[in-house]
Write a protein that holds these residues in place. Structure first.
Motif, PDB file in Angstrom:
ATOM      1  N   SER A 155    -105.822 -25.450  42.607  1.00  0.00           N
ATOM      2  CA  SER A 155    -105.245 -26.343  41.603  1.00  0.00           C
ATOM      3  C   SER A 155    -106.180 -27.524  41.361  1.00  0.00           C
ATOM      4  CB  SER A 155    -103.878 -26.845  42.064  1.00  0.00           C
ATOM      5  OG  SER A 155    -104.023 -27.729  43.153  1.00  0.00           O
ATOM      6  N   HIS A 195    -105.382 -30.635  41.296  1.00  0.00           N
ATOM      7  CA  HIS A 195    -105.065 -31.706  42.242  1.00  0.00           C
ATOM      8  C   HIS A 195    -105.771 -31.462  43.575  1.00  0.00           C
ATOM      9  CE1 HIS A 195    -102.570 -34.020  45.117  1.00  0.00           C
ATOM     10  NE2 HIS A 195    -102.633 -34.912  44.135  1.00  0.00           N
ATOM     11  N   LEU A 196    -105.772 -30.214  44.043  1.00  0.00           N
ATOM     12  CA  LEU A 196    -106.455 -29.885  45.292  1.00  0.00           C
ATOM     13  C   LEU A 196    -107.961 -30.049  45.147  1.00  0.00           C
ATOM     14  CD1 LEU A 196    -106.492 -28.918  48.192  1.00  0.00           C
ATOM     15  CD2 LEU A 196    -106.339 -26.571  47.350  1.00  0.00           C
ATOM     16  N   LYS A 243    -102.561 -31.264  55.763  1.00  0.00           N
ATOM     17  CA  LYS A 243    -101.500 -30.490  55.122  1.00  0.00           C
ATOM     18  C   LYS A 243    -101.580 -30.744  53.624  1.00  0.00           C
ATOM     19  CE  LYS A 243     -98.237 -29.021  58.201  1.00  0.00           C
ATOM     20  NZ  LYS A 243     -97.813 -27.664  58.245  1.00  0.00           N
ATOM     21  N   TYR A 244    -101.254 -29.700  52.840  1.00  0.00           N
ATOM     22  CA  TYR A 244    -101.217 -29.835  51.392  1.00  0.00           C
ATOM     23  C   TYR A 244    -100.147 -28.907  50.845  1.00  0.00           C
ATOM     24  CZ  TYR A 244    -102.560 -29.627  46.496  1.00  0.00           C
ATOM     25  OH  TYR A 244    -102.535 -29.676  45.131  1.00  0.00           O
ATOM     26  N   LYS A 245     -99.090 -29.486  50.292  1.00  0.00           N
ATOM     27  CA  LYS A 245     -97.994 -28.743  49.656  1.00  0.00           C
ATOM     28  C   LYS A 245     -97.493 -27.586  50.519  1.00  0.00           C
ATOM     29  CE  LYS A 245     -98.874 -29.998  44.914  1.00  0.00           C
ATOM     30  NZ  LYS A 245     -98.995 -29.556  43.548  1.00  0.00           N
ATOM     31  N   GLY A 246     -97.242 -27.837  51.793  1.00  0.00           N
ATOM     32  CA  GLY A 246     -96.686 -26.823  52.691  1.00  0.00           C
ATOM     33  C   GLY A 246     -97.712 -25.903  53.320  1.00  0.00           C
ATOM     34  N   ASN A 247     -98.973 -26.024  52.961  1.00  0.00           N
ATOM     35  CA  ASN A 247    -100.035 -25.208  53.544  1.00  0.00           C
ATOM     36  C   ASN A 247    -100.889 -26.064  54.466  1.00  0.00           C
ATOM     37  OD1 ASN A 247     -99.698 -22.614  52.264  1.00  0.00           O
ATOM     38  ND2 ASN A 247    -100.397 -23.572  50.376  1.00  0.00           N
TER      39      ASN A 247
END
Length: 83
Positions: free
Chosen positions: A4, A6-7, A24-28
């Motif tokens: 994405s 944003h990432l 951590k990033y959005k649950g990952n």
């Protein structure tokens, strides 16, 4: 799976040179290796197992600069599964 915007923006920041960074990033879970300038160049994204290894996908970054140090190519490429 493409990264994405944003990432990618988060990965364009400078981090500690020649190190492995975890977050951590959005649950990952993310883990990425940086080069000697602090740019993220190798990314593992997925879920950590009990040993701390990430199971998911592996990406490599192509970061090409001209003679003056200006970035002319910046691209993340999916390399396959991370186990």
């Amino acid at each position: 799976m493409a990264l994405s915007e944003h990432l990618e923006t988060k990965l364009k920041k400078r981090y500690e040179p020649s190190s492995m960074v975890s977050m951590k990033y959005k649950g990952n879970d993310l883990a990425f290796k940086t080069d000697d300038e602090g740019n993220a160049i190798l990314l593992f994204i997925g879920k950590k197992d009990s040993e701390g290894h990430i199971k998911g996908e592996r990406y490599a970054r192509r970061l090409k600069k001209d003679d003056e140090g200006k970035v002319i190519k910046d691209h993340w490429e999916l390399k396959g599964k991370a186990t």
